[in-house]
Design an enzyme around this catalytic site. Structure first.
Site, PDB file in Angstrom:
ATOM      1  N   ASP A 149     -16.953   3.962   0.439  1.00 11.44           N
ATOM      2  CA  ASP A 149     -17.088   2.624   1.011  1.00 11.44           C
ATOM      3  C   ASP A 149     -16.051   1.676   0.431  1.00 11.44           C
ATOM      4  O   ASP A 149     -15.495   1.895  -0.652  1.00 11.44           O
ATOM      5  CB  ASP A 149     -18.493   2.073   0.737  1.00 11.44           C
ATOM      6  CG  ASP A 149     -19.394   2.198   1.957  1.00 11.44           C
ATOM      7  OD1 ASP A 149     -18.858   2.270   3.064  1.00 11.44           O
ATOM      8  OD2 ASP A 149     -20.617   2.236   1.780  1.00 11.44           O
ATOM      9  N   ASP A 150     -15.817   0.596   1.155  1.00 12.46           N
ATOM     10  CA  ASP A 150     -14.800  -0.359   0.755  1.00 12.46           C
ATOM     11  C   ASP A 150     -15.171  -1.099  -0.524  1.00 12.46           C
ATOM     12  O   ASP A 150     -14.294  -1.488  -1.285  1.00 12.46           O
ATOM     13  CB  ASP A 150     -14.575  -1.370   1.883  1.00 12.46           C
ATOM     14  CG  ASP A 150     -14.053  -0.690   3.138  1.00 12.46           C
ATOM     15  OD1 ASP A 150     -12.901  -0.262   3.124  1.00 12.46           O
ATOM     16  OD2 ASP A 150     -14.814  -0.585   4.112  1.00 12.46           O
ATOM     17  N   CYS A 201       0.813  -1.217   0.000  1.00 11.18           N
ATOM     18  CA  CYS A 201       0.000   0.000   0.000  1.00 11.18           C
ATOM     19  C   CYS A 201       0.844   1.262   0.000  1.00 11.18           C
ATOM     20  O   CYS A 201       0.348   2.344  -0.279  1.00 11.18           O
ATOM     21  CB  CYS A 201      -0.934  -0.010   1.212  1.00 11.18           C
ATOM     22  SG  CYS A 201      -2.436  -0.965   0.921  1.00 11.18           S
ATOM     23  N   ASP A 240      -8.551  -4.738  -5.814  1.00 12.69           N
ATOM     24  CA  ASP A 240      -7.346  -4.186  -5.194  1.00 12.69           C
ATOM     25  C   ASP A 240      -6.133  -4.923  -5.728  1.00 12.69           C
ATOM     26  O   ASP A 240      -6.209  -6.100  -6.093  1.00 12.69           O
ATOM     27  CB  ASP A 240      -7.401  -4.322  -3.668  1.00 12.69           C
ATOM     28  CG  ASP A 240      -6.826  -3.093  -2.976  1.00 12.69           C
ATOM     29  OD1 ASP A 240      -5.834  -2.538  -3.506  1.00 12.69           O
ATOM     30  OD2 ASP A 240      -7.360  -2.690  -1.941  1.00 12.69           O
TER      31      ASP A 240
END
Length: 722
Positions: A430-431, A400, A447
């Site tokens: 939101d995720d 990250c 991701d």
């Protein structure tokens, strides 16, 4: 133009012994282009045997004893795999490490030392600790010595190694105040039978000076919890029993499909086994051309020959011969800072010889200190304005830490028009997106991570857990995943090997999570990047960022600090043990935690924007504020020390700039609130009446969870208290 040459051959070093440590150092100075180098070792460090007696005696710390293989691997540009090899298939050219897919090689070298375990001796496995492997023994001795009060100790094996340990233990315990400690050296024959008469007499006198009790001509029948039981029924009281009786090969080494001599790998003068693609060095090898005793001096002298021969084999050149010396200076620690030296049948002892031994040992270990950092690219003389500022003063992090900051992403997303479809329901930030599909509520997220370590299996586990975090954070059950893999430029066979490891690992992680891998996409790039698009199904209403209420308890399920630790690892400044502990935190899944937190009012996973950034997301969506007690925030091992030394991830500044309304005093703890996390924990706002029960259940499920603060009604204001 990218001038990096493609990798075409896999060289795997099995074990982190003295020879391999020196080979790694030499490789850093002179790598062979086109070779992908890997080192496999059970732990992140490798103890140096020459300093073990000094460590046991208390003259050296554990850090001084250990070679940090994680730092050394980074320095050498090697993949570091932490695991214990249990087989090498020389026909298939694969190496087996439990818990991961087979590791393929074109050329391998084995340097795993020996063991002094005694599995055939009843009770030894349960109640004793072998002196070798050294790492396990050193840890057990450290723990025992910290609490020992006038103990009884038994060392089985009266050779030089056993005598050194006995004298070191007696010295350490007496110095610690255990004046009534009893140290006993037990042998089935006479002790020190391999020493010359002059040296033996001097060591016997030193044993007596240290108060060591000799128990000779004693056959051990069994090891009990607090006794060594002899065949004649005699009980020798012992609170700490260790075995130092000779050199025993590891069972898996003895079982290899190679020429084996008494359990050791037979090698020729080029250090090659009967299979030319398998080399062996150190104590696990038998020098068939010129047999020698098991001694570290030979392992050290083998290193330059092994380095040259590995590179020669991989580049099609002739190999050179290793010629071991006939005799060597034996330096034996005598407990205190005194040593005995023997060579050619003569022996001397005294403090000056300890200084000589200490100098030799520290000179060896100093080779592995102060390893160079990962350098920034050289800049041309004339460059565009802003290049230096954008490049910064540190290399771009992986994980990250390589992502775009929260502020930039939020600004761009806010300019996009809202979705016009009735079947898409999402709170900003939101995720995962919430979809209504055929009456079912589905969440979807994607991701990916730029590799922070070169081990594709560990990196895949981290990336998969990281991607699943978005699904778990919304209270959904993982459903399906597709993979997006960017592989660095290598030969087709190396790409196939890496892809096989990645996809097998991804299958295992997602299957364990209840999901299925249903497809994927691959391409080539400058660095390994692994990503997943994941869907999940929700029973009832998903948990979003919106819903936190005044008074809610803020609970986090994992410690923070992965960003600063992995940034330091890139520069050879993080302790290998801290890196290993961090990786284990990253690969811990959050399914059980999500189940415990199913009634949370709001929840997110803590990833690239740091704890402060993700907390700000909850506060913004819920129209609330928060107070956090920094000392309650759990930290990863080593994170605070690195933060205090000024270490930061390359995303730190963007994360700090991207969160408005934070009030804090600058400190290492407050800085860690902006540290980007990879595969971080869940952050949940929970009814305060349920907080204690939730934390207890999380800890019972194996999470180092903690309540770190509370939700307030001060909209947008986040107070970080010391």
């Amino acid at each position: 133009m990218n001038t990096q040459l493609p990798q075409t051959r896999d060289l795997v070093l099995v074990g982190g012994g003295h020879t391999h440590a020196l080979v790694l150092r030499s490789w850093a100075m002179k790598p062979l282009p086109g070779v992908r180098l890997t080192v496999i070792n059970p732990g992140p460090t490798a103890p140096y045997s020459g300093m073990l007696p000094g460590f046991v005696a208390g003259h050296y710390t554990r850090d001084e004893l250990d070679i940090d293989l994680v730092q050394l691997g980074r320095f050498a540009g090697a993949r570091v795999i932490l695991g214990a090899v249990d087989h090498i298939d020389v026909a298939a050219k694969t190496i087996s490490v439990p818990g991961r897919p087979p590791i393929a090689y074109d050329l391998t070298a084995v340097d795993v030392g020996i063991t002094s375990t005694m599995p055939s001796l009843k009770g030894f496995t349960d109640h004793a600790i072998p002196a070798k492997p050294l790492g396990v023994f050193a840890s057990r001795w450290d723990a025992f010595r910290a609490t020992a009060k006038n103990p009884h100790i038994a060392i089985i094996g009266g050779g030089v190694a056993g005598a050194e340990l006995a004298m070191a233990m007696a010295h350490a315990l007496r110095r610690d105040g255990s004046d009534a400690a009893v140290v006993q050296l037990v042998d089935r024959g006479s002790v020190l039978k391999d020493l010359g008469s002059v040296a033996k007499g001097k060591v016997l006198a030193a044993l007596e000076t240290q108060g060591v009790t000799l128990i000779e001509n004693a056959d051990v029948a069994e090891i009990a919890a607090h006794d060594v039981i002899l065949t004649d029924g005699t009980l020798i009281k012992s609170d700490f029993t260790t075995g130092a009786a000779g050199a025993k090969p590891h069972d898996w080494v003895a079982g290899l499909d190679l020429d084996i001599h008494e359990g050791f790998i037979t090698v020729n003068d080029k250090l090659q086994s009967s299979n030319p693609d398998v080399f062996a060095v150190g104590d696990c090898a038998h020098l068939s051309f010129d047999p020698r005793p098991k001694a570290g001096v030979y392992a050290v002298r083998e290193a330059p020959v092994l380095f040259d021969n590995l590179q020669a084999h991989l580049s099609g050149r002739d190999l050179r011969a290793y010629k071991p010396q006939k005799d060597y200076l034996k330096l034996i620690s005598l407990g205190g800072k005194s040593a005995l030296a023997e060579k050619f049948g003569t022996a001397r002892q005294g403090p000056l010889l300890w200084k000589l031994k200490n100098h030799i040992d520290r000179t060896f270990m100093n080779q592995f200190d102060g390893l160079s950092t990962m350098a920034l690219p050289d800049l041309p003389e004339t460059i565009a304005l802003g290049v230096r500022e954008t490049l910064g003063d540190k290399p771009m992090c992986g994980g990250c830490g390589s992502k775009v900051g929260r502020g930039a992403l939020r600004n761009v997303l806010s300019d996009l028009p809202r979705a016009q479809r009735d079947d898409i329901q999402s709170v900003a930030g939101d995720d995962a997106a919430i979809l209504q599909t055929g009456g079912a509520t589905q969440v979807i997220s994607t991701d990916h991570l730029r590799a922070m370590i070169d081990d594709p299996v560990m990196m895949t586990r981290i990336a998969a857990v990281h991607a699943l975090g978005d699904i778990w954070a919304m209270g959904a059950q993982p459903q399906a995943a597709t993979a997006t893999i960017i592989l660095p430029r290598t030969s087709e066979i190396l790409q196939e090997r890496a892809l096989a490891e990645i996809m097998a690992t991804a299958h295992d992680v997602f299957t364990d999570a209840g999901a299925a891998i249903v497809g994927g996409h691959t391409s080539q790039g400058d660095a390994l990047t692994i990503g997943f698009t994941v869907t999940g199904l929700v029973d009832g209403q998903p948990i979003t960022l919106k819903g936190a209420k005044k008074g809610d308890a803020l609970i986090i399920t994992k410690p923070i600090g992965s960003g600063v630790i992995m940034a330091a690892e890139m520069q050879c400044k993080a302790a290998g043990a801290d890196v290993a502990a961090t990786l284990q935190q990253m690969v811990q899944g959050q399914a059980d935690a999500a189940a415990v937190l199913k009634d949370a009012h709001a929840m997110t996973d803590v990833t690239g924007f740091g704890l402060a950034g993700h907390l700000a997301g909850i506060c913004e969506a819920s129209g609330v504020g928060a107070e956090v007690t920094l000392t309650d925030v759990p930290l990863m091992q080593g994170a605070r020390t690195l933060a205090e030394s000024g270490q930061q991830s390359s995303l730190f500044d963007s994360n700090k700039a991207g969160v408005a309304g934070v009030e804090c005093t600058k400190s290492a703890l407050s800085d860690l609130m902006f540290d980007p996390q990879t595969a971080g924990g869940l952050l949940a706002a929970v009814d305060p009446s349920q907080a204690a029960d939730v934390i207890a259940k999380l800890k019972q499920a194996g999470y180092p969870a903690a309540q770190i603060g509370t939700i307030t009604d001060q909209v947008g204001r986040i107070i970080l208290r010391d």
